[in-house]
Design a protein around this motif. Sequence first.
Motif, PDB file in Angstrom:
ATOM      1  N   ILE A 286      -0.068 -22.333   2.427  1.00  0.00           N
ATOM      2  CA  ILE A 286      -0.338 -23.653   3.004  1.00  0.00           C
ATOM      3  C   ILE A 286       0.928 -24.222   3.631  1.00  0.00           C
ATOM      4  CG2 ILE A 286      -0.896 -26.056   2.458  1.00  0.00           C
ATOM      5  CD1 ILE A 286      -3.379 -24.439   2.435  1.00  0.00           C
TER       6      ILE A 286
ATOM      7  N   TRP B 118      -8.293 -25.089  -0.577  1.00  0.00           N
ATOM      8  CA  TRP B 118      -8.657 -26.163   0.357  1.00  0.00           C
ATOM      9  C   TRP B 118     -10.151 -26.192   0.626  1.00  0.00           C
ATOM     10  CZ3 TRP B 118     -11.300 -25.230   4.822  1.00  0.00           C
ATOM     11  CH2 TRP B 118     -11.380 -23.884   5.235  1.00  0.00           C
TER      12      TRP B 118
ATOM     13  N   PHE C  33      -8.192 -30.551   0.931  1.00  0.00           N
ATOM     14  CA  PHE C  33      -8.376 -30.597   2.380  1.00  0.00           C
ATOM     15  C   PHE C  33      -7.971 -31.964   2.916  1.00  0.00           C
ATOM     16  CE2 PHE C  33     -10.988 -31.878   5.994  1.00  0.00           C
ATOM     17  CZ  PHE C  33     -10.716 -30.872   6.906  1.00  0.00           C
TER      18      PHE C  33
ATOM     19  N   GLY D  16      -5.912 -24.861   6.751  1.00  0.00           N
ATOM     20  CA  GLY D  16      -6.570 -24.097   5.693  1.00  0.00           C
ATOM     21  C   GLY D  16      -6.921 -22.693   6.146  1.00  0.00           C
TER      22      GLY D  16
END
Length: 423
Positions: free
Chosen positions: A141, A258, A325, A342
């Motif tokens: 990420i 996510w 998210f 994501g």
Amino acid sequence: MGGSVETTERGFSKYGFVFLLIAVISCILTTPTRAAPIDDQFQAWLQTDLWPEAKSKGISKKTFDAAFTGVKPNLKLPDLVMPGETPTTPEKQHQAEFGPPANYFAEKIIRAVTTGGRTRESANARVLGLIEKRYGVPGDIVLAIWGRETGFGAAKMPYDAFEVLGTKAFMSTKKDFFRTEVLAALEIVERGLAPVNAMKSSWAGALGQPQFMPTSFLKHAVDFDGDGRPDIWNSTPDVLASIANYLVHYGWVRGRGWGTEVTVPTNVSCSLEGPDQGKTISDWVAMGIRRVDNRAFQASELKAEGFLLMPAGRSGPAFIVTPNFYVIKQYNNSDLYGLFIGHAADRIAKGDATFVDSWGAVGDLHRSDIAALQRALEAKGYDVGSADGLPGFKTRRSIGVWQSKNGKPATCFPDAALVSQLK
């Protein structure tokens, strides 16, 4: 008769001259004094307006002068309003097309992030492991955000931050916002966190490789390499840890991903989308929603909350996303941005797999058309967020509800026919 005419002419000349003189003087007195050059106005604003507040916040004259010596307003920056003028909506923004969501995921763009991410994942494995242990944010990420924001630091920061922030605080459409930011930039220098000559930014005033605004720098920048100060311009450990720290600040949940792409049955309304309409994953499964890879959700996930995300309504892929998210969206408040990060993170970790469902041919409207549709829905009592010409989740689900109420298939995305019906 000749004498009479001569007298009249001389009399007219005499008094006409007087009247002309009075008119000229009157014109001079009633014509506004020409405004001082913009550079002079800027310098006056710095000394009589910004400096007193900076001083009250503990900024020294030495720091203030070092930041602004030789700085002039950059009139090439966007969203500026000349002093005394009224802000207007730029025509090109008003008429700009809203691009199809598919454009955001062009393979050339996303592959650059994923390929670069895998290379840097290997080169920075130890640091990324330490960051994940401390902050709970997966390295994939962090790498995806780094790659998306500045191409892993390759994007140049060509602007002087004080030129950008000072100009915008003086004459932008968001003066108050940028005033706060320029004061924060001065604090960065005053506290010795960065010298003036290191304060390089984007055209928007965002600093360094993570693209932090100065207030975010003060809150989230981390010294992870142990040299005594957070350097988000040159230190890769500091850059990566600062991104992770930012996400933690906004609520990153350790141990959860996510989200994942899913199939949504036709009997499940696309208007159920949004971060305020969460359900447990088991509830979504009970409604018939399934992962596109046909794998079951993990048992630990079934009791956790998830949210429906359909960025193109029924004309594109659907997802069940986690609260993480929406943490990613704190970096850039766009569903497509959050999905890009994501998806890129998944590809860095697992390989270059694309979405299973394809993006439909949507997005050929002008932003002004979508804004008109949003205003029409607002007039009918729907909450579309704002009439900004961008179809966010509130607009999408409002469209779906209106379509269902009016006996139409719910697509949850604007199109030309819908605009015509609602305008």
